[in-house]
Design a protein around this motif. Sequence first.
Motif, PDB file in Angstrom:
ATOM      1  N   TYR A 181      54.298   3.196-142.439  1.00 11.99           N
ATOM      2  CA  TYR A 181      53.619   4.125-141.533  1.00 11.99           C
ATOM      3  C   TYR A 181      54.219   3.936-140.143  1.00 11.99           C
ATOM      4  O   TYR A 181      54.194   2.839-139.600  1.00 11.99           O
ATOM      5  CB  TYR A 181      52.118   3.844-141.507  1.00 11.99           C
ATOM      6  N   LEU A 182      54.771   4.987-139.582  1.00 11.03           N
ATOM      7  CA  LEU A 182      55.507   4.865-138.325  1.00 11.03           C
ATOM      8  C   LEU A 182      54.709   5.323-137.110  1.00 11.03           C
ATOM      9  O   LEU A 182      54.924   4.801-136.015  1.00 11.03           O
ATOM     10  CB  LEU A 182      56.815   5.662-138.428  1.00 11.03           C
ATOM     11  N   ARG A 183      53.820   6.299-137.291  1.00 10.05           N
ATOM     12  CA  ARG A 183      52.954   6.755-136.201  1.00 10.05           C
ATOM     13  C   ARG A 183      51.784   7.523-136.796  1.00 10.05           C
ATOM     14  O   ARG A 183      51.878   8.055-137.891  1.00 10.05           O
ATOM     15  CB  ARG A 183      53.719   7.592-135.195  1.00 10.05           C
ATOM     16  N   PRO A 184      50.671   7.587-136.060  1.00 10.18           N
ATOM     17  CA  PRO A 184      49.507   8.315-136.578  1.00 10.18           C
ATOM     18  C   PRO A 184      49.787   9.812-136.701  1.00 10.18           C
ATOM     19  O   PRO A 184      50.473  10.401-135.870  1.00 10.18           O
ATOM     20  CB  PRO A 184      48.427   8.069-135.520  1.00 10.18           C
TER      21      PRO A 184
ATOM     22  N   ALA B  97      45.394   9.173-147.960  1.00 13.85           N
ATOM     23  CA  ALA B  97      45.790  10.579-148.021  1.00 13.85           C
ATOM     24  C   ALA B  97      47.309  10.717-148.098  1.00 13.85           C
ATOM     25  O   ALA B  97      47.819  11.635-148.746  1.00 13.85           O
ATOM     26  CB  ALA B  97      45.245  11.344-146.822  1.00 13.85           C
ATOM     27  N   PHE B  98      48.032   9.799-147.467  1.00  9.60           N
ATOM     28  CA  PHE B  98      49.493   9.846-147.543  1.00  9.60           C
ATOM     29  C   PHE B  98      49.963   9.756-148.993  1.00  9.60           C
ATOM     30  O   PHE B  98      50.920  10.431-149.380  1.00  9.60           O
ATOM     31  CB  PHE B  98      50.124   8.727-146.709  1.00  9.60           C
ATOM     32  N   LEU B  99      49.308   8.928-149.808  1.00 10.60           N
ATOM     33  CA  LEU B  99      49.682   8.835-151.225  1.00 10.60           C
ATOM     34  C   LEU B  99      49.476  10.167-151.937  1.00 10.60           C
ATOM     35  O   LEU B  99      50.297  10.563-152.768  1.00 10.60           O
ATOM     36  CB  LEU B  99      48.870   7.744-151.924  1.00 10.60           C
ATOM     37  N   ARG B 100      48.396  10.882-151.599  1.00  8.62           N
ATOM     38  CA  ARG B 100      48.192  12.207-152.190  1.00  8.62           C
ATOM     39  C   ARG B 100      49.281  13.170-151.730  1.00  8.62           C
ATOM     40  O   ARG B 100      49.769  13.978-152.519  1.00  8.62           O
ATOM     41  CB  ARG B 100      46.807  12.743-151.825  1.00  8.62           C
ATOM     42  N   TYR B 101      49.668  13.105-150.464  1.00 11.48           N
ATOM     43  CA  TYR B 101      50.729  13.981-149.959  1.00 11.48           C
ATOM     44  C   TYR B 101      52.034  13.721-150.706  1.00 11.48           C
ATOM     45  O   TYR B 101      52.736  14.649-151.102  1.00 11.48           O
ATOM     46  CB  TYR B 101      50.959  13.765-148.456  1.00 11.48           C
ATOM     47  N   LEU B 102      52.357  12.440-150.891  1.00 12.31           N
ATOM     48  CA  LEU B 102      53.584  12.092-151.613  1.00 12.31           C
ATOM     49  C   LEU B 102      53.521  12.578-153.058  1.00 12.31           C
ATOM     50  O   LEU B 102      54.512  13.084-153.594  1.00 12.31           O
ATOM     51  CB  LEU B 102      53.820  10.582-151.576  1.00 12.31           C
ATOM     52  N   GLU B 103      52.356  12.453-153.667  1.00 13.23           N
ATOM     53  CA  GLU B 103      52.185  12.932-155.040  1.00 13.23           C
ATOM     54  C   GLU B 103      52.403  14.442-155.119  1.00 13.23           C
ATOM     55  O   GLU B 103      53.091  14.933-156.018  1.00 13.23           O
ATOM     56  CB  GLU B 103      50.794  12.579-155.547  1.00 13.23           C
TER      57      GLU B 103
ATOM     58  N   LEU C 244      47.372  19.836-144.175  1.00 17.10           N
ATOM     59  CA  LEU C 244      46.460  18.741-143.845  1.00 17.10           C
ATOM     60  C   LEU C 244      45.039  19.243-144.063  1.00 17.10           C
ATOM     61  O   LEU C 244      44.716  20.375-143.703  1.00 17.10           O
ATOM     62  CB  LEU C 244      46.650  18.302-142.397  1.00 17.10           C
ATOM     63  N   ARG C 245      44.208  18.406-144.631  1.00 16.03           N
ATOM     64  CA  ARG C 245      42.828  18.775-144.912  1.00 16.03           C
ATOM     65  C   ARG C 245      41.892  17.973-144.014  1.00 16.03           C
ATOM     66  O   ARG C 245      42.157  16.804-143.729  1.00 16.03           O
ATOM     67  CB  ARG C 245      42.505  18.502-146.376  1.00 16.03           C
ATOM     68  N   TRP C 246      40.824  18.593-143.611  1.00 14.42           N
ATOM     69  CA  TRP C 246      39.856  17.906-142.749  1.00 14.42           C
ATOM     70  C   TRP C 246      39.367  16.619-143.415  1.00 14.42           C
ATOM     71  O   TRP C 246      39.188  15.599-142.770  1.00 14.42           O
ATOM     72  CB  TRP C 246      38.691  18.847-142.433  1.00 14.42           C
ATOM     73  N   ALA C 247      39.200  16.640-144.724  1.00 12.14           N
ATOM     74  CA  ALA C 247      38.711  15.473-145.461  1.00 12.14           C
ATOM     75  C   ALA C 247      39.718  14.321-145.481  1.00 12.14           C
ATOM     76  O   ALA C 247      39.370  13.203-145.850  1.00 12.14           O
ATOM     77  CB  ALA C 247      38.367  15.877-146.892  1.00 12.14           C
TER      78      ALA C 247
ATOM     79  N   GLU D 279      48.848  23.315-138.865  1.00 11.40           N
ATOM     80  CA  GLU D 279      50.199  23.460-139.415  1.00 11.40           C
ATOM     81  C   GLU D 279      50.440  22.373-140.464  1.00 11.40           C
ATOM     82  O   GLU D 279      50.012  21.241-140.315  1.00 11.40           O
ATOM     83  CB  GLU D 279      51.263  23.322-138.320  1.00 11.40           C
ATOM     84  N   PRO D 280      51.170  22.706-141.531  1.00 11.70           N
ATOM     85  CA  PRO D 280      51.475  21.691-142.542  1.00 11.70           C
ATOM     86  C   PRO D 280      52.477  20.662-142.027  1.00 11.70           C
ATOM     87  O   PRO D 280      53.194  20.901-141.061  1.00 11.70           O
ATOM     88  CB  PRO D 280      52.075  22.498-143.691  1.00 11.70           C
ATOM     89  N   VAL D 281      52.510  19.532-142.675  1.00  8.80           N
ATOM     90  CA  VAL D 281      53.512  18.516-142.410  1.00  8.80           C
ATOM     91  C   VAL D 281      54.624  18.714-143.442  1.00  8.80           C
ATOM     92  O   VAL D 281      54.377  19.181-144.547  1.00  8.80           O
ATOM     93  CB  VAL D 281      52.902  17.096-142.469  1.00  8.80           C
ATOM     94  N   VAL D 282      55.853  18.397-143.068  1.00  8.63           N
ATOM     95  CA  VAL D 282      56.995  18.547-143.968  1.00  8.63           C
ATOM     96  C   VAL D 282      57.249  17.215-144.662  1.00  8.63           C
ATOM     97  O   VAL D 282      57.278  16.165-144.014  1.00  8.63           O
ATOM     98  CB  VAL D 282      58.254  18.992-143.187  1.00  8.63           C
ATOM     99  N   ILE D 283      57.443  17.296-145.975  1.00  8.59           N
ATOM    100  CA  ILE D 283      57.818  16.097-146.733  1.00  8.59           C
ATOM    101  C   ILE D 283      59.156  16.379-147.394  1.00  8.59           C
ATOM    102  O   ILE D 283      59.271  17.268-148.244  1.00  8.59           O
ATOM    103  CB  ILE D 283      56.759  15.726-147.785  1.00  8.59           C
TER     104      ILE D 283
END
Length: 141
Positions: free
Chosen positions: A63-66, A25-31, A10-13, A72-76
């Motif tokens: 989107y299910l929750r904020p 940002a979720f679209l970037r994570y999925l990409e 996760l990035r501060w930006a 720590e990274p998020v798992v995809i």
Amino acid sequence: MARHIFRCPLRWADMDAFGHVNNVAFLRYLEEARIDFMFRLAPGEGSASFTGGSVVARHEIDYLRPLVHRHEPVVIETWVTDIKTASMTVRYEVKDEDALYARASTIVVPYNLAKKQPRRITPEEKEFLEKFRDDEGIVAA
């Protein structure tokens, strides 16, 4: 059935004014997860799969929750639910050990960059994708 696991920092930006990850940002994570799956993992399996290019035809996100900023990274988790002649559906779950933040899907079309046109999925690509196929893994949000 296997799922590809990608740990996305996760990035501060990525945060919005309310302190959680902005929807864009979720679209970037999925990409990032999809590229890691299709372009890094496939050649690692001895395949040149998808190195010629691909385009996104559709995204769908629940989107299910904020998701708030943390170190720590998020798992995809990434897998495939549909393989057609010239497209595939890639599904995702964005989560950690405590929560599921989003479910998403992307329709991806293999693309011939030199000819500037869509192309068919090769038998080698289909064989690779079948290792990550799971039609049963679809759960309603």
